[in-house]
Scaffold this motif. Structure first.
Motif, PDB file in Angstrom:
ATOM      1  N   GLU A 102     -15.642  17.029  21.039  1.00 24.28           N
ATOM      2  CA  GLU A 102     -14.462  16.183  21.219  1.00 24.28           C
ATOM      3  C   GLU A 102     -13.670  16.643  22.411  1.00 24.28           C
ATOM      4  O   GLU A 102     -13.587  17.842  22.710  1.00 24.28           O
ATOM      5  CB  GLU A 102     -13.588  16.238  19.964  1.00 24.28           C
ATOM      6  CG  GLU A 102     -14.271  15.650  18.751  1.00 24.28           C
ATOM      7  CD  GLU A 102     -13.356  15.584  17.558  1.00 24.28           C
ATOM      8  OE1 GLU A 102     -13.809  15.896  16.460  1.00 24.28           O
ATOM      9  OE2 GLU A 102     -12.186  15.215  17.735  1.00 24.28           O
ATOM     10  N   PHE A 105      -6.976  15.891  25.108  1.00 25.42           N
ATOM     11  CA  PHE A 105      -6.238  15.325  26.223  1.00 25.42           C
ATOM     12  C   PHE A 105      -4.896  16.016  26.416  1.00 25.42           C
ATOM     13  O   PHE A 105      -4.221  16.379  25.445  1.00 25.42           O
ATOM     14  CB  PHE A 105      -5.992  13.833  25.998  1.00 25.42           C
ATOM     15  CG  PHE A 105      -7.206  12.980  26.197  1.00 25.42           C
ATOM     16  CD1 PHE A 105      -8.208  12.937  25.235  1.00 25.42           C
ATOM     17  CD2 PHE A 105      -7.366  12.221  27.350  1.00 25.42           C
ATOM     18  CE1 PHE A 105      -9.337  12.155  25.411  1.00 25.42           C
ATOM     19  CE2 PHE A 105      -8.485  11.436  27.545  1.00 25.42           C
ATOM     20  CZ  PHE A 105      -9.474  11.401  26.566  1.00 25.42           C
TER      21      PHE A 105
ATOM     22  N   HIS B  33     -16.648   7.911  20.580  1.00 25.75           N
ATOM     23  CA  HIS B  33     -15.344   8.463  20.215  1.00 25.75           C
ATOM     24  C   HIS B  33     -14.376   7.342  19.885  1.00 25.75           C
ATOM     25  O   HIS B  33     -14.388   6.283  20.519  1.00 25.75           O
ATOM     26  CB  HIS B  33     -14.748   9.249  21.393  1.00 25.75           C
ATOM     27  CG  HIS B  33     -15.551  10.428  21.839  1.00 25.75           C
ATOM     28  ND1 HIS B  33     -15.124  11.735  21.669  1.00 25.75           N
ATOM     29  CD2 HIS B  33     -16.745  10.511  22.468  1.00 25.75           C
ATOM     30  CE1 HIS B  33     -16.024  12.561  22.178  1.00 25.75           C
ATOM     31  NE2 HIS B  33     -17.014  11.853  22.668  1.00 25.75           N
ATOM     32  N   LEU B  35     -10.272   7.006  19.834  1.00 28.82           N
ATOM     33  CA  LEU B  35      -9.055   7.677  20.269  1.00 28.82           C
ATOM     34  C   LEU B  35      -7.851   6.847  19.845  1.00 28.82           C
ATOM     35  O   LEU B  35      -7.943   5.623  19.693  1.00 28.82           O
ATOM     36  CB  LEU B  35      -9.048   7.840  21.796  1.00 28.82           C
ATOM     37  CG  LEU B  35     -10.286   8.450  22.438  1.00 28.82           C
ATOM     38  CD1 LEU B  35     -10.202   8.330  23.955  1.00 28.82           C
ATOM     39  CD2 LEU B  35     -10.435   9.902  22.037  1.00 28.82           C
ATOM     40  N   GLN B  37      -3.772   6.182  20.868  1.00 28.43           N
ATOM     41  CA  GLN B  37      -2.711   6.413  21.853  1.00 28.43           C
ATOM     42  C   GLN B  37      -1.427   5.799  21.339  1.00 28.43           C
ATOM     43  O   GLN B  37      -1.315   4.593  21.163  1.00 28.43           O
ATOM     44  CB  GLN B  37      -3.074   5.819  23.215  1.00 28.43           C
ATOM     45  CG  GLN B  37      -2.071   6.170  24.302  1.00 28.43           C
ATOM     46  CD  GLN B  37      -2.536   5.778  25.688  1.00 28.43           C
ATOM     47  OE1 GLN B  37      -3.290   4.817  25.843  1.00 28.43           O
ATOM     48  NE2 GLN B  37      -2.090   6.495  26.701  1.00 28.43           N
ATOM     49  N   ILE B  43      -2.717  10.881  23.923  1.00 28.01           N
ATOM     50  CA  ILE B  43      -4.019  10.447  23.415  1.00 28.01           C
ATOM     51  C   ILE B  43      -4.557  11.519  22.481  1.00 28.01           C
ATOM     52  O   ILE B  43      -4.624  12.697  22.848  1.00 28.01           O
ATOM     53  CB  ILE B  43      -5.003  10.198  24.561  1.00 28.01           C
ATOM     54  CG1 ILE B  43      -4.508   9.063  25.464  1.00 28.01           C
ATOM     55  CG2 ILE B  43      -6.388   9.864  24.021  1.00 28.01           C
ATOM     56  CD1 ILE B  43      -5.357   8.837  26.693  1.00 28.01           C
ATOM     57  N   SER B  45      -7.809  12.432  19.804  1.00 27.51           N
ATOM     58  CA  SER B  45      -9.151  12.093  19.358  1.00 27.51           C
ATOM     59  C   SER B  45      -9.156  11.974  17.844  1.00 27.51           C
ATOM     60  O   SER B  45      -8.743  12.892  17.141  1.00 27.51           O
ATOM     61  CB  SER B  45     -10.138  13.176  19.814  1.00 27.51           C
ATOM     62  OG  SER B  45     -11.433  12.900  19.341  1.00 27.51           O
ATOM     63  N   LEU B  46      -9.606  10.820  17.338  1.00 28.99           N
ATOM     64  CA  LEU B  46      -9.670  10.605  15.888  1.00 28.99           C
ATOM     65  C   LEU B  46     -11.044  10.985  15.344  1.00 28.99           C
ATOM     66  O   LEU B  46     -11.142  11.671  14.326  1.00 28.99           O
ATOM     67  CB  LEU B  46      -9.389   9.145  15.571  1.00 28.99           C
ATOM     68  CG  LEU B  46      -8.009   8.602  15.921  1.00 28.99           C
ATOM     69  CD1 LEU B  46      -7.957   7.105  15.643  1.00 28.99           C
ATOM     70  CD2 LEU B  46      -6.925   9.335  15.149  1.00 28.99           C
ATOM     71  N   MET B  48     -15.419  11.613  16.465  1.00 30.48           N
ATOM     72  CA  MET B  48     -16.571  11.587  17.339  1.00 30.48           C
ATOM     73  C   MET B  48     -17.780  11.467  16.424  1.00 30.48           C
ATOM     74  O   MET B  48     -17.918  12.261  15.498  1.00 30.48           O
ATOM     75  CB  MET B  48     -16.666  12.859  18.169  1.00 30.48           C
ATOM     76  CG  MET B  48     -17.813  12.861  19.145  1.00 30.48           C
ATOM     77  SD  MET B  48     -18.042  14.464  19.889  1.00 30.48           S
ATOM     78  CE  MET B  48     -18.489  15.439  18.468  1.00 30.48           C
ATOM     79  N   ILE B  86      -8.631   3.211  20.997  1.00 29.89           N
ATOM     80  CA  ILE B  86      -9.569   3.111  22.110  1.00 29.89           C
ATOM     81  C   ILE B  86     -10.932   3.639  21.689  1.00 29.89           C
ATOM     82  O   ILE B  86     -11.036   4.740  21.146  1.00 29.89           O
ATOM     83  CB  ILE B  86      -9.061   3.912  23.332  1.00 29.89           C
ATOM     84  CG1 ILE B  86      -7.675   3.411  23.761  1.00 29.89           C
ATOM     85  CG2 ILE B  86     -10.049   3.814  24.496  1.00 29.89           C
ATOM     86  CD1 ILE B  86      -6.981   4.313  24.765  1.00 29.89           C
ATOM     87  N   LEU B  96     -17.332   9.879  29.767  1.00 27.68           N
ATOM     88  CA  LEU B  96     -16.915   8.857  28.813  1.00 27.68           C
ATOM     89  C   LEU B  96     -16.689   7.531  29.530  1.00 27.68           C
ATOM     90  O   LEU B  96     -16.165   7.495  30.639  1.00 27.68           O
ATOM     91  CB  LEU B  96     -15.617   9.261  28.119  1.00 27.68           C
ATOM     92  CG  LEU B  96     -15.664  10.405  27.112  1.00 27.68           C
ATOM     93  CD1 LEU B  96     -14.277  10.636  26.522  1.00 27.68           C
ATOM     94  CD2 LEU B  96     -16.677  10.151  26.025  1.00 27.68           C
TER      95      LEU B  96
END
Lengths: 114, 108
Positions: A102, A105, B33, B35, B37, B43, B45-46, B48, B86, B96
């Motif tokens: 992962e 960001f 992925h 994501l 926002q 942002i 990441s939820l 993968m 996203i 990505l």
């Protein structure tokens, strides 16, 4: 862990000026990515590094953009000269090659070029 | 045609509703992925995933590799779920490619 750190958070500059955006990845991460987000185009990859070496810079818009990663804990994205169409939010992200894959960001830098 | 397509672009739901956001892609991938926002811009990441299904709390993500399709589900939606979601696919090279995002608004 402080997460990915970006500076500045906001930058307003005049057309023609040089802009430098900075990123500190998460310690131990060996991949670093620079992304740009605009209303029109969404999120786009600009360039990414692995072990400080640029791997793919095909997303860099033109020669006015350059990115460096002098060491594992620091990267810069430079725009010279800046133009109004460069106005966007620039995100830096990092991840580890040893998993999980992962990406984490940073908070982004909102750039406005007038 | 974009390599990653999301639908819908915008979604308004009432609190408590079950929500589905779809993502289709046309390229070979090593992972997908999801994501999130938030309006503040950060942002997160939820998920993968490269196969099957994953669940975190009220969020569920599924992927069908053969059909090149993924879905993100939110059960018992809440106003705090309001955000842009996203979808992004990871190529074998590691880069990505992002969908345009789905803007979700959950009304109380």
């Amino acid at each position: 862990d402080a997460g990915v750190i970006q500076s500045p958070r906001h930058e307003v500059t005049e057309m023609g000026q040089e802009v430098t955006l900075r990123c500190k990845p998460i310690s131990g991460h060996d991949y670093l990515f620079w992304y740009r987000q605009t209303m029109m185009r969404g999120l786009e990859l600009l360039i990414y590094f692995n072990n400080n070496v640029p791997i793919d810079d095909s997303g860099m818009p033109e020669d006015r953009f350059s990115a460096k990663m002098p060491n594992a804990s620091f990267s810069t994205l430079k725009i010279q000269p800046s133009e109004p169409r460069d106005s966007a939010v620039y995100f830096c992200a990092s991840r580890s090659s040893s998993g999980p894959y992962e990406q984490y960001f940073g908070p982004g830098t909102r750039l406005t070029v007038t | 045609k974009n390599e990653v397509e999301q639908s819908p672009q915008n979604l308004t739901a009432q609190e408590g509703e079950f929500i589905t956001i779809n993502c289709s892609y046309s390229v070979g991938i090593s992972a997908l992925h999801w994501l999130q926002q938030h309006p503040g811009g950060g942002i997160v990441s939820l998920f993968m995933l490269s196969s099957g299904k994953k669940k975190h709390g009220r969020l569920i993500a599924t992927i069908n590799i053969q059909e090149k399709h993924s879905s993100l589900h939110i059960t018992a939606s809440h106003p705090r779920d309001s955000a842009v979601y996203i979808c992004a696919v990871r190529r074998s090279q590691g880069n990505l490619i992002f969908g345009k995002g789905t803007k979700l608004s959950v009304k109380p």
